[in-house]
Design a protein around this motif. Structure first.
Motif, PDB file in Angstrom:
ATOM      1  N   GLY A  73       0.483  -1.330   7.021  1.00  0.00           N
ATOM      2  CA  GLY A  73       0.131  -2.645   6.114  1.00  0.00           C
ATOM      3  C   GLY A  73       0.233  -3.838   7.065  1.00  0.00           C
ATOM      4  N   SER A 101      -5.142  -0.088   1.567  1.00  0.00           N
ATOM      5  CA  SER A 101      -4.412  -0.859   0.139  1.00  0.00           C
ATOM      6  C   SER A 101      -3.160  -0.684   0.148  1.00  0.00           C
ATOM      7  CB  SER A 101      -5.252  -0.074  -1.007  1.00  0.00           C
ATOM      8  OG  SER A 101      -4.534  -0.433  -2.363  1.00  0.00           O
ATOM      9  N   PRO A 102      -2.179  -1.788  -0.423  1.00  0.00           N
ATOM     10  CA  PRO A 102      -1.056  -1.512  -0.603  1.00  0.00           C
ATOM     11  C   PRO A 102      -0.587  -0.341  -1.398  1.00  0.00           C
ATOM     12  CG  PRO A 102      -1.578  -3.975  -1.053  1.00  0.00           C
ATOM     13  CD  PRO A 102      -2.827  -3.015  -0.609  1.00  0.00           C
ATOM     14  N   ASP A 148      -6.071   5.027   1.261  1.00  0.00           N
ATOM     15  CA  ASP A 148      -4.644   5.214   1.842  1.00  0.00           C
ATOM     16  C   ASP A 148      -4.374   4.304   3.001  1.00  0.00           C
ATOM     17  OD1 ASP A 148      -3.597   7.261   0.039  1.00  0.00           O
ATOM     18  OD2 ASP A 148      -4.582   8.761   1.190  1.00  0.00           O
ATOM     19  N   TRP A 160       0.420   2.738   3.689  1.00  0.00           N
ATOM     20  CA  TRP A 160       0.658   1.211   3.943  1.00  0.00           C
ATOM     21  C   TRP A 160       1.936   0.883   4.600  1.00  0.00           C
ATOM     22  CZ3 TRP A 160      -2.830  -2.631   3.528  1.00  0.00           C
ATOM     23  CH2 TRP A 160      -2.216  -3.967   3.306  1.00  0.00           C
TER      24      TRP A 160
END
Length: 241
Positions: free
Chosen positions: A56, A46-47, A43, A52
């Protein structure tokens, strides 16, 4: 995500040396030093993860995934204790009557949700699961997985107990997210008398209009931790310890 140029944290470390504050420094000693990682989960990293959109940009700026992978694999290879302090929510946690700002967000987007404390059905590949690149180190036979922390710090899990039982008094700290769980772990570990350094580019934080969690974290790391390192710096020291 490989980035051959200096990442954001490396630039900050190079450019912010004239603060006038004393820096204690941090000497790695085998037998006394462990690596602690907070929330190395899908969570956050990762995209495909639900956070994210907030973190991100910072994950990419810091090359966080590759840096965490290098740090954790070095801990395993060089036989430093590796301890994971994860964040999970179970259905009963959604009955809480109040939350802080980011708690409210995490509950709203079902971040780190698991079916129950005793059931891992649906865990594999979920947002609460470990990021795939980090699983070899996390699944190593000697890696310690603590109970879940529920807000930001380790007050409600067994991290302190695990460190004390290993007779560790020095901690190399990294993970997600920089100004929340990492900083809260830093503060609590320092209060318990541990000597703590932070690997700042093996972390990342939310960036939203007007708010930059990574910058807030770097300022506080410098003021609280014994020292701050880049992944390149700490990996080299671990290999030479």
């Amino acid at each position: 995500m490989t980035n051959l140029t200096r990442n954001r944290v490396e630039k900050w470390l190079e450019e912010n040396t004239e603060h006038g504050l004393p820096v204690t420094g941090f000497e790695i000693e085998k037998g006394r030093t462990a690596v602690v990682i907070t929330d190395p989960q899908v969570d956050f990293l990762s995209p495909e993860g639900v956070a994210w959109g907030a973190v991100g940009e910072s994950v990419l700026e810091n090359n966080t995934v590759a840096n965490l992978e290098a740090l954790m694999n070095t801990a395993v290879e060089e036989e430093f204790p590796l301890i994971i302090s994860p964040h999970y929510y179970f259905p009963t946690d959604h009955n809480w009557k109040f939350e802080g700002t980011l708690e409210k967000l995490m509950h709203a987007i079902n971040m780190f949700d698991r079916k129950s404390a005793l059931d891992v059905e649906g865990f594999e590949g979920s947002g609460a699961d470990w990021l795939e690149e980090l699983k070899p180190a996390i699944n190593h036979k000697d890696t310690v997985i603590c109970g879940a922390h529920k807000v930001y710090g380790p007050e409600n899990n067994d991290l302190i107990l695990q460190l004390q039982k290993l007779r560790v008094d020095k901690v190399i700290l990294a993970g997600m997210s920089a100004n929340l769980c990492v900083e809260s772990h830093l503060r609590e570990l320092v209060e318990y008398g541990f000597e703590v350094s932070v690997v700042a580019d093996a972390s990342a934080a939310a960036k939203v209009p007007g708010l930059d969690g990574m910058l807030a974290a770097l300022t506080n790391y410098r003021m609280i931790a014994s020292d701050i390192f880049s992944t390149k710096q700490i990996v080299e020291q671990m290999k030479n310890a």
